[in-house]
Design a protein around this motif. Sequence first.
Motif, PDB file in Angstrom:
ATOM      1  N   CYS A 187      84.798-108.731 -52.194  1.00 48.26           N
ATOM      2  CA  CYS A 187      84.250-109.976 -52.778  1.00 48.26           C
ATOM      3  C   CYS A 187      83.550-110.823 -51.716  1.00 48.26           C
ATOM      4  CB  CYS A 187      85.335-110.780 -53.468  1.00 48.26           C
ATOM      5  SG  CYS A 187      86.085-109.940 -54.869  1.00 48.26           S
ATOM      6  N   GLY A 188      82.784-110.168 -50.843  1.00 46.77           N
ATOM      7  CA  GLY A 188      82.111-110.884 -49.763  1.00 46.77           C
ATOM      8  C   GLY A 188      81.149-111.945 -50.256  1.00 46.77           C
ATOM      9  N   MET A 189      80.368-111.617 -51.282  1.00 49.67           N
ATOM     10  CA  MET A 189      79.416-112.590 -51.810  1.00 49.67           C
ATOM     11  C   MET A 189      80.146-113.752 -52.479  1.00 49.67           C
ATOM     12  SD  MET A 189      76.359-113.712 -52.349  1.00 49.67           S
ATOM     13  CE  MET A 189      75.227-112.370 -51.953  1.00 49.67           C
TER      14      MET A 189
ATOM     15  N   GLU B 244      84.991-116.174 -61.883  1.00 51.16           N
ATOM     16  CA  GLU B 244      83.761-115.962 -61.130  1.00 51.16           C
ATOM     17  C   GLU B 244      83.174-114.585 -61.431  1.00 51.16           C
ATOM     18  OE1 GLU B 244      85.438-116.665 -57.312  1.00 51.16           O
ATOM     19  OE2 GLU B 244      84.571-118.673 -57.185  1.00 51.16           O
ATOM     20  N   ARG B 245      84.017-113.586 -61.517  1.00 49.70           N
ATOM     21  CA  ARG B 245      83.539-112.241 -61.852  1.00 49.70           C
ATOM     22  C   ARG B 245      82.954-112.189 -63.254  1.00 49.70           C
ATOM     23  NH1 ARG B 245      85.754-107.652 -59.003  1.00 49.70           N
ATOM     24  NH2 ARG B 245      86.808-108.300 -57.103  1.00 49.70           N
TER      25      ARG B 245
ATOM     26  N   SER C 274      72.904-106.490 -53.228  1.00 46.43           N
ATOM     27  CA  SER C 274      74.300-106.852 -53.031  1.00 46.43           C
ATOM     28  C   SER C 274      74.762-108.038 -53.836  1.00 46.43           C
ATOM     29  CB  SER C 274      74.538-107.163 -51.558  1.00 46.43           C
ATOM     30  OG  SER C 274      73.862-108.335 -51.191  1.00 46.43           O
ATOM     31  N   ALA C 275      73.864-108.844 -54.326  1.00 44.44           N
ATOM     32  CA  ALA C 275      74.275-110.148 -54.785  1.00 44.44           C
ATOM     33  C   ALA C 275      74.780-110.151 -56.220  1.00 44.44           C
ATOM     34  CB  ALA C 275      73.098-111.127 -54.662  1.00 44.44           C
ATOM     35  N   PRO C 276      76.071-110.379 -56.401  1.00 38.44           N
ATOM     36  CA  PRO C 276      76.538-110.638 -57.764  1.00 38.44           C
ATOM     37  C   PRO C 276      75.878-111.903 -58.248  1.00 38.44           C
ATOM     38  CG  PRO C 276      78.377-110.227 -56.287  1.00 38.44           C
ATOM     39  CD  PRO C 276      77.151-110.417 -55.437  1.00 38.44           C
TER      40      PRO C 276
END
Length: 244
Positions: free
Chosen positions: A171-173, A4-5, A239-241
């Motif tokens: 990793c909140g998003m 995901e990252r 904030s959004a990855p």
Amino acid sequence: RQSERAYRMQADRVALVNRLLGKYVGNHKFHNFTSRRDFDDPSCRRLIHSFGIKGEPYIHGNMEFVTLRVRGQSFMLHQIRKMIGLVIAISKGCCNEEIIEHAWLKQRVDIPKAPGLGLILDEIFFAGYDKRYGEDGCHEPLTFTKHADYIEKFKHEKIIEHIFQKEDAECGMLRWLHSLPLHRYNKNTLESADAPVNDTANPAPLQEEVPEHKPNEGSAVLEQKLDKDDGTVAGEDKSAPSDN
């Protein structure tokens, strides 16, 4: 997860997100994008001037981020976070894009609320005041131009860097993305149109509503930006990855 990252936003996804964000532009009823407001509440009608991705996606650490910038007359509690949450849900295939137009109507729509980390008020404008008084010889324009370098330095060192560090650590998003399939979106047939909004996502960090604006008196821009004279608010979510 590492996969995901490692996600990187492609040009077609950037175009899709910009097109979806553009659907918010105009004068709409945002009762489905806030909490405990009815369709008939006149305060739910808000004007959005522009909404889109600012610049290009960029890498910080091992995650890619995008900056979203919205400018409107004023915002309601949770409104920006829900506008972003719905666009992300559409782009991930959790619902179709017609739900945006459906959300302006009276029926309740279950809309996910994106995490609050990264939503910042970036700049304040007083265009109306400056136009009326800034050049009358008695008053100075209310601008921050001479402090721009200091403001940018402080923003990136104290605010943006904090956002990066917190998202990297928590990793909140990324965790929130996994909750999207749990929402009903426009399949909500159990609530009546007059029921309170079912707002079950993460609580906002600021639990108070913005005072009601008076038309043509003030505005704001959210990186957010606030324009105090034509009723315009604009904002950015840092904030959004760009994970899909």
